[in-house]
Write a protein that holds these residues in place. Structure first.
Motif, mmCIF file in Angstrom:
data_model
loop_
_atom_site.group_PDB
_atom_site.id
_atom_site.type_symbol
_atom_site.label_atom_id
_atom_site.label_comp_id
_atom_site.label_asym_id
_atom_site.label_seq_id
_atom_site.Cartn_x
_atom_site.Cartn_y
_atom_site.Cartn_z
ATOM 1 N N CYS A 138 24.962 -34.931 -47.822
ATOM 2 C CA CYS A 138 25.876 -35.293 -46.746
ATOM 3 C C CYS A 138 25.148 -35.189 -45.415
ATOM 4 C CB CYS A 138 27.098 -34.368 -46.717
ATOM 5 S SG CYS A 138 28.239 -34.673 -48.078
ATOM 6 N N SER A 139 25.454 -36.118 -44.493
ATOM 7 C CA SER A 139 24.837 -36.082 -43.179
ATOM 8 C C SER A 139 25.846 -35.818 -42.083
ATOM 9 C CB SER A 139 24.124 -37.410 -42.894
ATOM 10 O OG SER A 139 25.033 -38.480 -42.944
ATOM 11 N N ALA A 140 27.126 -35.850 -42.399
ATOM 12 C CA ALA A 140 28.161 -35.566 -41.413
ATOM 13 C C ALA A 140 29.092 -34.513 -41.972
ATOM 14 C CB ALA A 140 28.952 -36.829 -41.074
ATOM 15 N N SER A 154 18.483 -40.196 -38.425
ATOM 16 C CA SER A 154 18.662 -41.625 -38.684
ATOM 17 C C SER A 154 20.120 -42.056 -38.534
ATOM 18 C CB SER A 154 18.155 -41.978 -40.078
ATOM 19 O OG SER A 154 18.957 -41.382 -41.084
ATOM 20 N N LYS A 155 21.055 -41.103 -38.581
ATOM 21 C CA LYS A 155 22.475 -41.405 -38.442
ATOM 22 C C LYS A 155 22.953 -41.305 -36.995
ATOM 23 C CE LYS A 155 23.084 -41.585 -42.970
ATOM 24 N NZ LYS A 155 23.374 -42.864 -43.673
ATOM 25 N N ILE A 156 22.026 -41.032 -36.079
ATOM 26 C CA ILE A 156 22.376 -40.794 -34.679
ATOM 27 C C ILE A 156 21.912 -41.959 -33.820
ATOM 28 C CG2 ILE A 156 22.002 -39.276 -32.688
ATOM 29 C CD1 ILE A 156 21.517 -36.999 -34.734
ATOM 30 N N GLN A 157 22.756 -42.378 -32.888
ATOM 31 C CA GLN A 157 22.396 -43.381 -31.895
ATOM 32 C C GLN A 157 22.675 -42.831 -30.502
ATOM 33 O OE1 GLN A 157 24.318 -47.147 -32.702
ATOM 34 N NE2 GLN A 157 23.359 -47.344 -34.724
ATOM 35 N N LEU A 163 23.981 -41.483 -20.849
ATOM 36 C CA LEU A 163 23.470 -41.529 -22.215
ATOM 37 C C LEU A 163 23.881 -40.278 -22.987
ATOM 38 C CD1 LEU A 163 19.858 -42.842 -21.464
ATOM 39 C CD2 LEU A 163 21.881 -44.172 -22.128
ATOM 40 N N VAL A 164 24.472 -40.486 -24.176
ATOM 41 C CA VAL A 164 24.938 -39.386 -25.011
ATOM 42 C C VAL A 164 24.577 -39.688 -26.461
ATOM 43 C CG1 VAL A 164 26.964 -38.076 -25.781
ATOM 44 C CG2 VAL A 164 26.868 -38.923 -23.439
ATOM 45 N N ALA A 165 24.008 -38.698 -27.156
ATOM 46 C CA ALA A 165 23.707 -38.829 -28.580
ATOM 47 C C ALA A 165 24.991 -38.682 -29.382
ATOM 48 C CB ALA A 165 22.682 -37.790 -29.004
ATOM 49 N N VAL A 166 25.259 -39.659 -30.261
ATOM 50 C CA VAL A 166 26.506 -39.676 -31.023
ATOM 51 C C VAL A 166 26.268 -40.259 -32.418
ATOM 52 C CG1 VAL A 166 27.910 -39.940 -28.931
ATOM 53 C CG2 VAL A 166 27.167 -41.977 -30.181
ATOM 54 N N SER A 167 27.305 -40.225 -33.225
ATOM 55 C CA SER A 167 27.273 -40.859 -34.534
ATOM 56 C C SER A 167 26.992 -42.347 -34.389
ATOM 57 C CB SER A 167 28.627 -40.665 -35.233
ATOM 58 O OG SER A 167 28.852 -41.654 -36.204
ATOM 59 N N GLY A 168 25.992 -42.837 -35.131
ATOM 60 C CA GLY A 168 25.674 -44.251 -35.067
ATOM 61 C C GLY A 168 26.824 -45.132 -35.501
#
Length: 218
Positions: free
Chosen positions: A9-11, A116-119, A152-157
């Motif tokens: 799991c990644s989240a 890799s799941k972060i944008q 700019l904020v790092a969030v779930s892709g």
């Protein structure tokens, strides 16, 4: 309540004992100042998207190449935001790029353990900047705005993709506890660049900022 980690799991949902995610970039206006700044923004219907493009392969990207190294320290803005917003950060050997870390995603209230799941989200979308004033800017100002760490904020892709170029009247973070912070960031950027605000957008931001006075649910 314990967080149970599931292999693969990644989240991971944050437990009820985890503090509300209220992280904002440095320079974000406080709630009272954001309300005052929002009231001072010029109200106007959104402009057209004529001329807007993010396609740098054709040389037409109006906000410049993504993730420009604005301060010349060898670390582009994507890497800087990841290093700022993630914990347990591990960089690529001998490089600035982030290869691993953990994000408590403010938009979803989940914990993401795969980079890799972060944008990186532009809280005020670049298309919205274009519609509300940036179309008339010099290219250098657009490049600076596209790489402004305050926006700019790092969030779930996955959630970032669902947002797209939507404004607050069309989209708000699924994590309602982040509405205040999201509104503050959004107004900070609009005010900093003297961008206009549409009536429905302004109303949605007023509603978001109103949540700043509401104690979190226990």
């Amino acid at each position: 309540m314990l967080i149970i980690l599931l292999t693969g799991c990644s989240a991971i949902p944050l437990s009820s004992s985890t503090p509300q995610v209220d992280r904002v970039p440095a320079g974000t206006l406080d709630a009272a100042t954001a309300r005052t700044s929002l009231a001072a923004l010029a109200v106007s219907a959104p402009g057209r998207l004529d001329g807007y493009s993010r396609d740098c392969d054709s040389g037409a990207c109006v906000f410049g190449q993504p993730w420009f190294d604005t301060d010349g320290d060898g670390c582009d803005q994507r890497s800087q935001v990841l290093a700022r917003d993630l914990t347990d950060v591990q960089r690529k050997p001998g490089r600035c790029g982030v290869q691993s870390g953990t994000l408590d995603d403010p938009y979803t209230g989940t914990r993401i353990t795969s980079v890799s799941k972060i944008q990186i989200d532009h809280v005020v979308p670049l298309a919205e900047m274009w519609r509300s004033g940036a179309a008339a800017w010099a290219p250098e100002q657009r490049v600076a705005a596209a790489n402004d760490l305050r926006n700019l904020v790092a969030v779930s892709g996955k959630v970032n993709q669902s947002k797209g170029d939507k404004t607050p009247d069309e989209w708000m973070p699924p994590n309602a506890a982040y509405a205040c912070s999201y509104g503050r960031i959004y107004v900070t950027v609009k005010a900093a660049y003297k961008l206009t605000v549409a009536p429905a957008e302004r109303s949605a931001l007023e509603n978001a900022l109103a949540t700043c006075d509401t104690p979190p649910a226990t």
